[in-house]
Scaffold this active site. Structure first.
Site, short mmCIF file in Angstrom:
data_model
loop_
_atom_site.label_atom_id
_atom_site.label_comp_id
_atom_site.label_asym_id
_atom_site.label_seq_id
_atom_site.Cartn_x
_atom_site.Cartn_y
_atom_site.Cartn_z
N ASP A 122 -41.17 1.95 -9.78
CA ASP A 122 -41.51 3.19 -9.08
C ASP A 122 -41.30 4.37 -10.04
O ASP A 122 -40.31 5.08 -9.96
CB ASP A 122 -40.62 3.31 -7.84
CG ASP A 122 -40.94 4.54 -7.02
OD1 ASP A 122 -42.12 4.90 -6.95
OD2 ASP A 122 -40.01 5.12 -6.45
N GLU A 177 -37.87 3.31 -12.03
CA GLU A 177 -36.98 2.79 -11.00
C GLU A 177 -37.27 1.30 -10.88
O GLU A 177 -38.38 0.90 -10.52
CB GLU A 177 -37.19 3.51 -9.65
CG GLU A 177 -36.76 4.97 -9.72
CD GLU A 177 -36.56 5.63 -8.36
OE1 GLU A 177 -37.17 5.16 -7.37
OE2 GLU A 177 -35.80 6.60 -8.28
N GLU A 222 -29.65 7.34 -13.98
CA GLU A 222 -28.28 6.85 -13.88
C GLU A 222 -27.75 6.37 -15.23
O GLU A 222 -26.60 6.61 -15.57
CB GLU A 222 -28.21 5.69 -12.88
CG GLU A 222 -28.55 6.09 -11.45
CD GLU A 222 -28.87 4.86 -10.61
OE1 GLU A 222 -27.96 4.27 -10.06
OE2 GLU A 222 -30.07 4.49 -10.53
N GLN A 266 -40.00 16.13 -9.02
CA GLN A 266 -39.36 15.74 -7.76
C GLN A 266 -38.29 16.74 -7.33
O GLN A 266 -38.20 17.11 -6.15
CB GLN A 266 -38.74 14.35 -7.96
CG GLN A 266 -38.12 13.72 -6.74
CD GLN A 266 -37.48 12.36 -7.04
OE1 GLN A 266 -37.65 11.81 -8.13
NE2 GLN A 266 -36.75 11.82 -6.08
N LYS A 273 -43.65 11.14 -7.54
CA LYS A 273 -43.76 9.68 -7.43
C LYS A 273 -45.21 9.19 -7.37
O LYS A 273 -45.49 8.05 -7.74
CB LYS A 273 -43.09 9.22 -6.12
CG LYS A 273 -41.63 9.60 -6.00
CD LYS A 273 -40.74 8.63 -6.70
CE LYS A 273 -39.28 8.82 -6.29
NZ LYS A 273 -38.43 7.74 -6.81
N ARG A 311 -38.61 13.21 -12.60
CA ARG A 311 -37.43 13.81 -11.96
C ARG A 311 -37.53 15.32 -11.85
O ARG A 311 -36.99 15.90 -10.89
CB ARG A 311 -36.17 13.44 -12.75
CG ARG A 311 -35.91 11.96 -12.89
CD ARG A 311 -35.64 11.32 -11.55
NE ARG A 311 -35.40 9.88 -11.70
CZ ARG A 311 -35.41 9.03 -10.67
NH1 ARG A 311 -35.65 9.46 -9.45
NH2 ARG A 311 -35.19 7.75 -10.88
N HIS A 327 -26.84 2.89 -6.33
CA HIS A 327 -27.84 3.87 -6.74
C HIS A 327 -27.68 5.17 -5.95
O HIS A 327 -27.67 6.27 -6.52
CB HIS A 327 -29.25 3.30 -6.56
CG HIS A 327 -30.34 4.30 -6.77
ND1 HIS A 327 -30.63 4.85 -7.99
CD2 HIS A 327 -31.21 4.87 -5.90
CE1 HIS A 327 -31.64 5.71 -7.88
NE2 HIS A 327 -32.01 5.75 -6.61
N ASP A 382 -41.36 3.13 0.39
CA ASP A 382 -40.29 2.90 -0.58
C ASP A 382 -38.95 3.20 0.08
O ASP A 382 -38.80 4.22 0.74
CB ASP A 382 -40.49 3.79 -1.81
CG ASP A 382 -39.70 3.29 -3.00
OD1 ASP A 382 -39.46 2.07 -3.09
OD2 ASP A 382 -39.32 4.12 -3.84
N THR A 442 -47.35 3.60 -9.35
CA THR A 442 -46.34 2.60 -9.02
C THR A 442 -46.87 1.28 -9.56
O THR A 442 -47.97 0.87 -9.22
CB THR A 442 -46.16 2.48 -7.49
OG1 THR A 442 -45.87 3.77 -6.95
CG2 THR A 442 -45.06 1.50 -7.14
N GLU A 462 -37.28 -1.96 -9.12
CA GLU A 462 -37.25 -2.33 -7.71
C GLU A 462 -37.87 -3.70 -7.49
O GLU A 462 -38.55 -4.25 -8.35
CB GLU A 462 -38.03 -1.31 -6.87
CG GLU A 462 -37.55 0.12 -7.02
CD GLU A 462 -38.09 1.05 -5.94
OE1 GLU A 462 -38.57 0.54 -4.91
OE2 GLU A 462 -38.02 2.27 -6.15
#
Lengths: 404, 404
Positions: free
Chosen positions: B225, B191, B352, B232, B245, B229, B124, B117, B249, B193
């Site tokens: 993904d 996420e 975000e 992580q 993570k 948080r 971002h 990844d 996925t 992607e």
């Protein structure tokens, strides 16, 4: 004559019986082999010759079917193999199915699914902290004593012992440099590790508890997690090591089943911090393994890292790796992290042995800070076995060749 | 009648023809399918019916054989498929081999080898920097403009669109907490992607140059993904994201071949820093793709990230990933990193969009900071196609279910 008459005390005697995959002389066919002394038994052929039901697990080009078969099958196959190579009545049938180790080609013994690398030696983590963060109040990061830190590596570049390792190129930038430069790594290092091989998958969404370790993990191997320190230093913030590691990871050609290491089980170091329940191994069977590793550069031993000093056990690593519901697959491989003991002669990387290049090693063929082209690195190890015998682990060796 | 008579302007018309793997109604057999409108063509059966030599690549339970076949085969198969679904003479033979999309079961379309990844959106990366390091002089880390930052993820937990995602449990610790606590993640995020799928392997020890991108990469998919948080944040120093993570996925069931995206190619943003030669794409064909992504939570669109704003291209990522000699395998998957555009409505993560929970989103069914159990997240996208048509990308959707 060999192989039945393995010398008394041979670390690859019938108490050991590690598994690999080989091609016989003159053949490119791959099949499962079992090592006895300095010979390899064609295990599938032996199963066929003796009418064993395990031929379907052994007459295969990888260990994956055996890995997937589970603990009961692992024990049954091991019991059968022990009989085949020790009971005189089998000698006539089995003896022709051995090949001298020196005449076979050894292959990567299993198809690697996911590869994870941990960071489980407190001595190693503290050395790295002291080298790179000399002003920090604590040489460990705040999370280190609470969870076994790990990350995913590249499974496609796991290679078997004996495979040459091409020196990687990449970007590096010292803090004072105005911009990164590109070229072959000038700080190529080793990491002496032990790799654990997962046999039985787990269900996605269901953690594997500490106590289920032996139901999922088949055995272990030696592992050299080659590392380009200069590439790693520039790239690893914030998402961790990538190209500094992904160019190659070498594993031994022989997988030692956990069943051969019963006498090597040992308690891990005393825990200095309370652990969350899923990692608390106070009431579990001893999760450590007493493996005596030796690191040699061009045949000269430079270090003897003791695996018994690892803070986090393989069972804790498995429990942690799956506690978020991540599933296991047959062929998953996870490395312990660099094994470093408390003394200078027990460090598992050149980074530590030379203190990041400050204190070169004196080898018979010259000084070393990091690896030079042509250097051959060999990890070997043994563990206490039954009745005072040693259990030998298959060596992992690799030679550094120049960037293509 | 469908499927030959796909409505004019359908984003899954004959100009698109993405590949997947499906089981027909009432069957558990898997085979390669090609999407046309709201139908799926049994591509292997069509090849057999028309006496095509490509049956050996298409009558298979995964896309891997087709992926491995290489660019010439990819073009030839696509040309053949285009003829089969458009030339009236084939209609009688081919039409019975379509199934309504709503009646088939879609599977993970390829066996994932390694999963990497990246972190290639400047918007971002700057948003993340501003949120987590508000006092830093630069919201980007010093390496960000010099190399596409990436890391390896867990390929064993890549799941196909439609698979439920179990909320992961793990350790979290806010800076002020005296010790970590354990429990289901309370900051579960997405996420948005794009994933690139490698077909043709490369030799270990040999980098793949920028210009060889299209010889190795077959196509792309949408990728979510999923990220915890809180897990992580506590684990990721110093070796990067791991359990935050690795629980899941999600990828779309349809792989869009690069050949369907010729009109979507676009120049990436202007490079603000000089690039080392292996990454310098100034003289290369445009490496960006103009993909218009849409992120919906429970059917409500919350963001529209523009892929054309990605700083690093997929070709640069491939060149970087292999510059150290790491080899590619058929089935390698790499994610672009979260796609975020410059405006608030173009951000590809809830981190975000809600500025780390400070500014909740107002959805028709209530406020959201991070994901709640039962929430369904759907990524969809389209790209400019020939003659003003749109090329639809297969959606990737997943529902959050409580910790087991």
């Amino acid at each position: 004559m060999p192989p039945f008459d393995v010398p008394e005390g041979d670390p690859f005697g019938p108490h050991n019986l590690p598994y690999g995959v080989f091609s016989p002389p003159g053949s490119s066919e791959r099949t499962v082999g079992v090592r006895l002394g300095d010979h390899v038994l064609d295990a599938g052929a032996a199963a066929h010759a003796l009418g064993s039901p395990y031929a379907s697990l052994l007459a295969r080009p990888t260990l994956n079917p055996l890995l997937a078969a589970g603990r009961t099958a692992w024990s049954d196959v091991r019991r059968a193999l022990t009989a085949w190579v020790t009971v005189p009545a089998h000698r006539e049938a089995v003896e022709p199915l051995f090949h001298p180790l020196s005449e076979v080609t050894l292959h990567l013994p299993f198809e690697v699914a996911d590869y994870v690398d941990f960071y489980a030696s407190e001595n190693h983590a503290r050395n790295v902290g002291r080298i790179f963060r000399p002003d920090a109040a604590d040489s460990l990061t705040p999370n280190w004593k609470h969870l076994p830190i790990g990350y995913h590596g590249r499974s496609g570049t796991v290679v078997v012992s004996g495979t040459d390792v091409v020196r990687p190129s990449g970007q590096r930038k010292a803090p004072a440099d105005p911009a990164p430069v590109f070229g072959p790594s000038v700080r190529l290092d080793i990491e002496a590790e032990v790799g654990f091989v997962v046999g039985v998958p787990s269900e996605h969404g269901r953690p594997v508890p500490l106590g289920d370790f032996r139901d999922h993990v088949f055995g272990l191997c030696l592992l050299n997690d080659w590392s380009a320190r200069d590439i790693q230093a520039w790239e690893y913030v914030p998402l961790g090591p990538f190209l500094g590691k992904s160019f190659a990871t070498s594993v031994s050609a022989w997988i030692t089943p956990l069943d051969a290491l019963e006498q090597a089980r040992t308690a891990p170091p005393e825990r200095t911090h309370a652990l969350l329940p899923y990692l608390d191994d106070a009431d579990e069977e001893p999760g450590g393994y007493d493996l005596r590793i030796s690191v040699a550069v061009n045949g000269h031993v430079v270090s003897e890292p003791p695996f018994s000093t690892m803070y986090w056990t393989a069972a804790q690593q498995l429990a942690h790796m799956t506690v978020n519901g991540a599933s296991l697959r047959t062929g998953d491989l996870y490395g312990s992290g660099t094994v470093s003991g408390p003394t200078e002669r027990e460090r598992g990387s050149l980074l530590e042995l030379t203190w990041n290049g400050r204190d070169p090693l004196e080898l018979p063929d010259g000084k070393r800070t990091f690896l030079e082209d042509g250097d051959t690195v060999t990890l070997s190890a043994w563990a206490p076995g039954p009745d005072g015998a040693r259990v030998g682990l298959g060596e992992v060796t690799g030679r550094v060749v120049p960037t293509a």
